[in-house]
Write an enzyme that holds these catalytic residues in place. Sequence first.
Site, PDB file in Angstrom:
ATOM      1  N   ASP A 276      66.618  34.984  61.040  1.00  0.00           N
ATOM      2  CA  ASP A 276      66.216  33.699  61.745  1.00  0.00           C
ATOM      3  C   ASP A 276      66.904  33.477  62.321  1.00  0.00           C
ATOM      4  O   ASP A 276      67.738  33.040  60.970  1.00  0.00           O
ATOM      5  CB  ASP A 276      64.182  33.118  61.354  1.00  0.00           C
ATOM      6  CG  ASP A 276      63.819  33.183  63.409  1.00  0.00           C
ATOM      7  OD1 ASP A 276      62.404  32.770  62.811  1.00  0.00           O
ATOM      8  OD2 ASP A 276      64.197  32.692  63.627  1.00  0.00           O
TER       9      ASP A 276
HETATM   10  C1  GLC Z   1      62.958  30.934  66.677  1.00  0.00           C
HETATM   11  C2  GLC Z   1      61.855  32.080  66.179  1.00  0.00           C
HETATM   12  C3  GLC Z   1      62.307  33.427  66.407  1.00  0.00           C
HETATM   13  C4  GLC Z   1      63.376  33.187  67.560  1.00  0.00           C
HETATM   14  C5  GLC Z   1      64.531  32.465  67.362  1.00  0.00           C
HETATM   15  C6  GLC Z   1      65.644  32.029  68.375  1.00  0.00           C
HETATM   16  O1  GLC Z   1      63.375  30.009  65.226  1.00  0.00           O
HETATM   17  O2  GLC Z   1      61.404  32.198  64.708  1.00  0.00           O
HETATM   18  O3  GLC Z   1      61.131  33.867  67.082  1.00  0.00           O
HETATM   19  O4  GLC Z   1      63.812  34.491  67.933  1.00  0.00           O
HETATM   20  O5  GLC Z   1      64.142  31.116  66.882  1.00  0.00           O
HETATM   21  O6  GLC Z   1      65.265  31.611  69.022  1.00  0.00           O
END
Ligand code: GLC
Length: 727
Positions: A276
């Site tokens: 993430d």
């Molecule tokens: C965010 C979310 C994830 C998302 C990523 C990119 O923090 O947890 O679901 O796809 O970052 O935005």
Amino acid sequence: MKKTNRFRTVLIGCFLLIAVGALVLTSRSHAQEPRAIYMDVTKPIDARVEDLLSRMSQEEKLALVHADSKFTSAAIPRLGLPRRWLSDGPHGVREDVGPDNWLPAGRTDDFSSFMPALIGLASSWNPDLATAYGKVIGEEARQRGKQIMLGPGMNIMRTPLNGRNFEYPGEDPFLTSRIVVNYIRAVQAEDVSSCAKHFAANDQEFERGTINVEMDERTLREIYLRPFEAAVKEANVRTVMSAYNKFRGSWCSENDYLQNKILKEEWGFKGLVMSDWGGVHSTRGPVLNGLDLEMGTEKPTYGEFFMADAFRDGLKSGEFAQSLLDDKARRNLRQIIETKAIEGRAPGFLNTKDHQAAARKIAEESFVLLKNDNNALPLDPKQVKSVAVIGENAIALQAYGGGSARIKAFYEITPLEGILRKMGDRANVSFSMGYSEKQEDELANQAVQAAKQADVVIYVGGLNHRRYYDAEGFDRKDMKLPYKQDELLSRLVEANPKTIVVMFGGAPFEMESWLQKVPALMQAWYPGMEGGNALANVLFGEANPSGKLACTFPKRLEDSPAHAMGNYPGKDGVVRYEEGLLVGYRWFDTKNIEPLFPFGYGLSYTRFEYSNLHVNQAQDGVMTAEFEVKNVGARAGGEVAQLYVQDLKPRLARPTKELKGFKKVFLKAGESQTVSIPLDRRSFAFYDPERKAWASEKGTFKILVGSSSREIKLQADAKLAQSVYDK
Ligand code: GLC
């Protein structure tokens, strides 16, 4: 002078001869030289991957395993690999941001379709609509030039307070699995990679970046991993996103047990695991424990990403075996080749009539009719002469909210607009805000006056994507409706008994103070760009609601398992899932706690009857449950027949019932249909932590068929003659 010119002409002529000759030779040699295997689409994917890997330098391999902007990894021009684009999110293709920050990129060509929230898609209980949904996502991602779409989210609704409940398909792993499998297959059929997120147990936003989640092995396997297992084994999902939190003490992004042992070794996952954004905290852990792509790390330069320069240094020093980088590169190359990065993809489509129709259909089937006394709904468009539409959510735009799932939508039909389109030319439609973040009293008084003067009130309230409601990064503080809506609703229904209540939101909320007073209540979730049209179609009878709750609506928060046991939001950085398997209805049914509305519940404008259940026993434990469903009402409608399994004498403690099958049928008035639901060994199995296997043990089970988890209409016995343990 002449001689010189002649000499120059001869010289130029010779040069040209040599150049043409060289050209002929190289082109002939090219013609003779076989096409590189990795470029040959007729070759097996593994052969193409290995060939390409064999041609790559160390630097090129390293470029594959970390970002080179907020949502890209670097191109490798020498080998014909374009820059790889990733994009949020589960409900549509997010606007472009960055390149090196979260600010909108300021483009004018990055609008997309805004689809209903996944909790709504799940509430349709229609896997065919999940397919339609994924097709929209895939076609739009291709048009927007994205190779990886960061969805669907598939975390489990463990608490009604999770700020991201709206992004996930509810509390049950079986329903969640059926929805995400079809969604992923459809996205990936469009030469776009899906992403199963967030792996694993990111089931609250409170301290999501640091909290350590502890749970027993059966709970992990039977509940929280189950949708991910289905995404890998049934949908062949090409990417998985590790969660922010820790699991059993180690960050998910470097969790050997989750990423190597279970995902890659046990389940045979051949795709890539990405972090993430900002979820990587070191080099050694992720490198050794199964991370393949580092995204979103907050560092000044991409070289300072943990799996960039430091990884290179570790390879040089011998701290890391070359095979570690090769495996990561291999997994990235597989995803790159599978999305036709080399030969190129067909153009995609944006916001087509089909996309809009899919969004409308999904929204219509997502609505859950929770109350409808004396057939208050549907409203008769010929009879209604004045409508008072009340509530901020009747005009609020939801697309650009909620966090990473936000969409820069081409358009969004609000409830008011949908009602005006349908009724504007034959009834007097008024609007009152009713509530907002301030001035509630004045707004409420105006709304009450409007209610008094109308034939019918359509109230559109509930939650929104503001912080501490349905928003990423924050959980709700309670289950109460904000902005004094409870008080307003009581006043409205006193002013006009015909007050139809429509609620937006991604999760349950408290409503007991006014629920008995209102004649009708419908949960609309976040219905997307066609939401207003879908809502008007259902309220005025053009469409018959067929949604069922994908989550239990408790009477009060403390009835919910994570809260009843005081296990939310955790303490001293640790959250313990001590309720174990008893999440959602599993808790309410096993503990005999009456919910306000049960899992799987939803009314229709018609009625259905169930009969003649029998279970055809096959020897290998595969069975088929067959029964009749009849539409005994006066209009066509959809019904979700649900099948729950009860282990009558479990060797290990089990929930009193578990959803193991369902079928949505559409029947005309008077029509009946034989429904057949297949059951296999896994339908009866629990996870045996001693054997480390799924155990379907001999014994007698109850097959329970009904219109919700608490409205069981038919039951029959089923026997397993022998025990089987599936590793
Ligand atoms: C965010 C979310 C994830 C998302 C990523 C990119 O923090 O947890 O679901 O796809 O970052 O935005």
